[in-house]
Design a protein around this motif. Structure first.
Motif, mmCIF file in Angstrom:
data_model
loop_
_atom_site.group_PDB
_atom_site.id
_atom_site.type_symbol
_atom_site.label_atom_id
_atom_site.label_comp_id
_atom_site.label_asym_id
_atom_site.label_seq_id
_atom_site.Cartn_x
_atom_site.Cartn_y
_atom_site.Cartn_z
ATOM 1 N N SER A 22 0.820 -1.200 0.000
ATOM 2 C CA SER A 22 0.000 0.000 0.000
ATOM 3 C C SER A 22 0.866 1.266 0.000
ATOM 4 N N VAL A 23 1.860 1.292 0.887
ATOM 5 C CA VAL A 23 2.730 2.471 0.971
ATOM 6 C C VAL A 23 3.565 2.599 -0.311
ATOM 7 N N ALA A 24 4.032 1.474 -0.853
ATOM 8 C CA ALA A 24 4.809 1.517 -2.105
ATOM 9 C C ALA A 24 3.979 2.138 -3.223
ATOM 10 N N SER A 25 2.702 1.762 -3.301
ATOM 11 C CA SER A 25 1.851 2.296 -4.374
ATOM 12 C C SER A 25 1.635 3.799 -4.201
ATOM 13 N N MET A 26 1.561 4.234 -2.948
ATOM 14 C CA MET A 26 1.366 5.668 -2.689
ATOM 15 C C MET A 26 2.660 6.443 -2.873
ATOM 16 N N SER A 27 3.767 5.723 -2.983
ATOM 17 C CA SER A 27 5.062 6.361 -3.228
ATOM 18 C C SER A 27 5.450 6.236 -4.695
ATOM 19 N N GLY A 28 4.481 5.954 -5.529
ATOM 20 C CA GLY A 28 4.728 5.983 -6.973
ATOM 21 C C GLY A 28 5.105 4.667 -7.617
ATOM 22 N N MET A 29 5.062 3.557 -6.866
ATOM 23 C CA MET A 29 5.393 2.259 -7.470
ATOM 24 C C MET A 29 4.139 1.570 -7.976
ATOM 25 N N LYS A 30 4.326 0.756 -9.018
ATOM 26 C CA LYS A 30 3.238 -0.100 -9.483
ATOM 27 C C LYS A 30 3.361 -1.410 -8.697
ATOM 28 N N VAL A 31 2.280 -1.851 -8.074
ATOM 29 C CA VAL A 31 2.357 -3.018 -7.200
ATOM 30 C C VAL A 31 1.434 -4.133 -7.706
ATOM 31 N N ASN A 32 2.003 -5.317 -7.893
ATOM 32 C CA ASN A 32 1.211 -6.493 -8.244
ATOM 33 C C ASN A 32 1.315 -7.497 -7.109
ATOM 34 N N VAL A 33 0.183 -7.907 -6.587
ATOM 35 C CA VAL A 33 0.159 -8.831 -5.445
ATOM 36 C C VAL A 33 -0.364 -10.184 -5.923
ATOM 37 N N PHE A 34 0.378 -11.235 -5.610
ATOM 38 C CA PHE A 34 -0.039 -12.595 -5.953
ATOM 39 C C PHE A 34 -0.346 -13.316 -4.647
ATOM 40 N N VAL A 35 -1.605 -13.703 -4.464
ATOM 41 C CA VAL A 35 -2.005 -14.375 -3.225
ATOM 42 C C VAL A 35 -2.117 -15.863 -3.524
ATOM 43 N N THR A 36 -1.284 -16.651 -2.857
ATOM 44 C CA THR A 36 -1.238 -18.072 -3.190
ATOM 45 C C THR A 36 -1.214 -18.951 -1.933
ATOM 46 N N MET A 37 -1.337 -20.231 -2.129
ATOM 47 C CA MET A 37 -1.298 -21.241 -1.059
ATOM 48 C C MET A 37 -2.163 -20.833 0.140
ATOM 49 N N ASN A 38 -1.647 -21.014 1.352
ATOM 50 C CA ASN A 38 -2.485 -20.780 2.539
ATOM 51 C C ASN A 38 -2.918 -19.323 2.715
ATOM 52 N N ALA A 39 -2.206 -18.410 2.078
ATOM 53 C CA ALA A 39 -2.574 -16.983 2.211
ATOM 54 C C ALA A 39 -3.965 -16.726 1.657
ATOM 55 N N LEU A 40 -4.463 -17.612 0.788
ATOM 56 C CA LEU A 40 -5.802 -17.414 0.227
ATOM 57 C C LEU A 40 -6.897 -17.579 1.282
ATOM 58 N N ALA A 41 -6.661 -18.443 2.258
ATOM 59 C CA ALA A 41 -7.712 -18.772 3.238
ATOM 60 C C ALA A 41 -8.298 -17.540 3.943
ATOM 61 N N PRO A 42 -7.450 -16.637 4.495
ATOM 62 C CA PRO A 42 -8.041 -15.468 5.174
ATOM 63 C C PRO A 42 -8.775 -14.512 4.237
ATOM 64 N N PHE A 43 -8.549 -14.647 2.934
ATOM 65 C CA PHE A 43 -9.254 -13.811 1.949
ATOM 66 C C PHE A 43 -10.613 -14.412 1.572
ATOM 67 N N HIS A 44 -10.857 -15.664 2.015
ATOM 68 C CA HIS A 44 -12.149 -16.284 1.730
ATOM 69 C C HIS A 44 -13.207 -15.583 2.580
ATOM 70 N N LYS A 45 -14.340 -15.240 1.958
ATOM 71 C CA LYS A 45 -15.380 -14.458 2.645
ATOM 72 C C LYS A 45 -15.772 -15.050 3.996
ATOM 73 N N LYS A 46 -15.940 -16.376 4.028
ATOM 74 C CA LYS A 46 -16.402 -17.023 5.260
ATOM 75 C C LYS A 46 -15.385 -16.810 6.391
ATOM 76 N N ASN A 47 -14.126 -17.087 6.097
ATOM 77 C CA ASN A 47 -13.079 -16.923 7.112
ATOM 78 C C ASN A 47 -12.925 -15.469 7.514
ATOM 79 N N PHE A 48 -12.990 -14.588 6.520
ATOM 80 C CA PHE A 48 -12.814 -13.159 6.804
ATOM 81 C C PHE A 48 -13.948 -12.648 7.694
ATOM 82 N N ASP A 49 -15.187 -12.994 7.340
ATOM 83 C CA ASP A 49 -16.344 -12.512 8.104
ATOM 84 C C ASP A 49 -16.331 -13.012 9.543
ATOM 85 N N GLU A 50 -15.814 -14.231 9.727
ATOM 86 C CA GLU A 50 -15.764 -14.797 11.081
ATOM 87 C C GLU A 50 -14.476 -14.430 11.814
#
Lengths: 79, 133
Positions: free
Chosen positions: B28-56
Motif C-alpha cells: 500500500s505504501v509503495a503504491s502511494m510512493s509511486g510504485m506499481k504493485v502487483n500482489v499474488f495471493v497463493t497457497m495458505n494466504a488465500l484462506a483469510p481472503f475467503h469471505k467465510k473466514n474473513f467474516d468470522e
C-alpha cells in the motif's frame, strides 16, 4: 520563521502507521497545486516516515513542529 | 526508451495475519510512493481472503496479530483497498490454489482483480522488486 498559510488541517491522531500517511496522501491528492496541507500525528513513526514520503514525491515541507507527543507537518503540494 | 515505472511484486503465501498485514502495508505504501504493485495471493494466504473466514475473523495470529485485532486497526483488506484507491495495486489469486480449494473469485473478499497463473504473474512483474511473505 515566517507564518505559513494552511489550506487544510488533517488530524490523524489516534491512528497507527500507515494511517497518518494515508490521510496525508488523500489530502494531497484531493488538493490543488500550491495548497498547504497540515497533518497532525501522534504516531512516532510519522516523524521519520512522513518527511521521507514528502521528499520522495517531490512535495515541500512548509513547516514542521512537535507539541508534546503531537507532530505537526505542513506540506505544500508542488505537482 | 521510455522510463519504466518502479514496480513491486508482492507474493503472499502465508495465512499468518502478521505477514498479511506487513505485506499489505508495504504494498500500500509503495503504491502511494509511486510504485506499481502487483500482489499474488497463493497457497495458505488465500484462506483469510475467503469471505467465510474473513467474516468470522478466523485468522491465524501471534502476539502482534492479537493486538491488531484487539485494537481494531484496519486489516490487510483495507490496506490493499487504500493502495488501489490512491495508487496502483493489482491483486491476483493463484489459479492453482483456488482450483485445489474449489474456490471462485466470488467466494473471496472483494479485493481481487483476477485469478491468474504463475506465467501471467511473471509476465506482469518482469524486472520488479520481489517481496515474499
Amino acid at each position: 520563521m515566517s507564518q505559513v498559510e494552511i489550506t487544510k488541517q488533517l488530524d490523524a491522531r489516534g491512528t497507527y502507521c500507515p494511517g497518518p500517511l494515508m490521510e496525508l496522501v488523500k489530502g494531497i491528492k484531493r488538493g490543488q497545486v500550491g495548497d498547504v496541507i497540515e497533518l497532525i500525528s501522534d504516531d512516532k513513526g510519522s516523524r521519520v516516515d512522513i518527511p521521507e514520503w514528502v521528499n520522495k514525491m517531490g512535495h515541500e515541507i512548509a513547516n514542521e513542529r512537535l507539541e508534546g507527543e503531537d507532530y505537526y507537518i505542513a506540506v505544500r503540494k508542488v505537482k | 526508451m521510455s522510463e519504466q515505472i518502479p514496480s513491486l511484486a508482492l507474493i503472499l503465501m502465508s495465512e499468518d495475519l502478521e505477514k498479511l498485514h506487513a505485506g499489505s502495508l508495504v504494498g500500500s505504501v509503495a503504491s502511494m510512493s509511486g510504485m506499481k504493485v502487483n500482489v499474488f495471493v497463493t497457497m495458505n494466504a488465500l484462506a483469510p481472503f475467503h469471505k467465510k473466514n474473513f467474516d468470522e475473523a478466523d485468522f491465524k495470529y501471534g502476539v502482534v496479530g492479537k493486538e491488531i485485532l484487539a485494537k481494531k486497526i484496519p486489516l490487510f483488506d483495507h490496506l490493499l483497498q487504500e493502495g488501489k484507491d490512491f495508487g496502483e495495486v493489482n491483486v491476483y489469486g493463484c489459479a492453482l490454489a483456488m482450483d485445489l480449494m474449489e474456490w471462485k473469485k466470488e467466494d473471496m473478499i472483494d479485493v481481487f482483480d483476477d485469478v491468474i497463473g504463475v506465467t501471467a504473474f511473471l509476465g506482469m512483474t518482469n524486472n520488479a522488486q520481489v517481496i515474499t511473505m
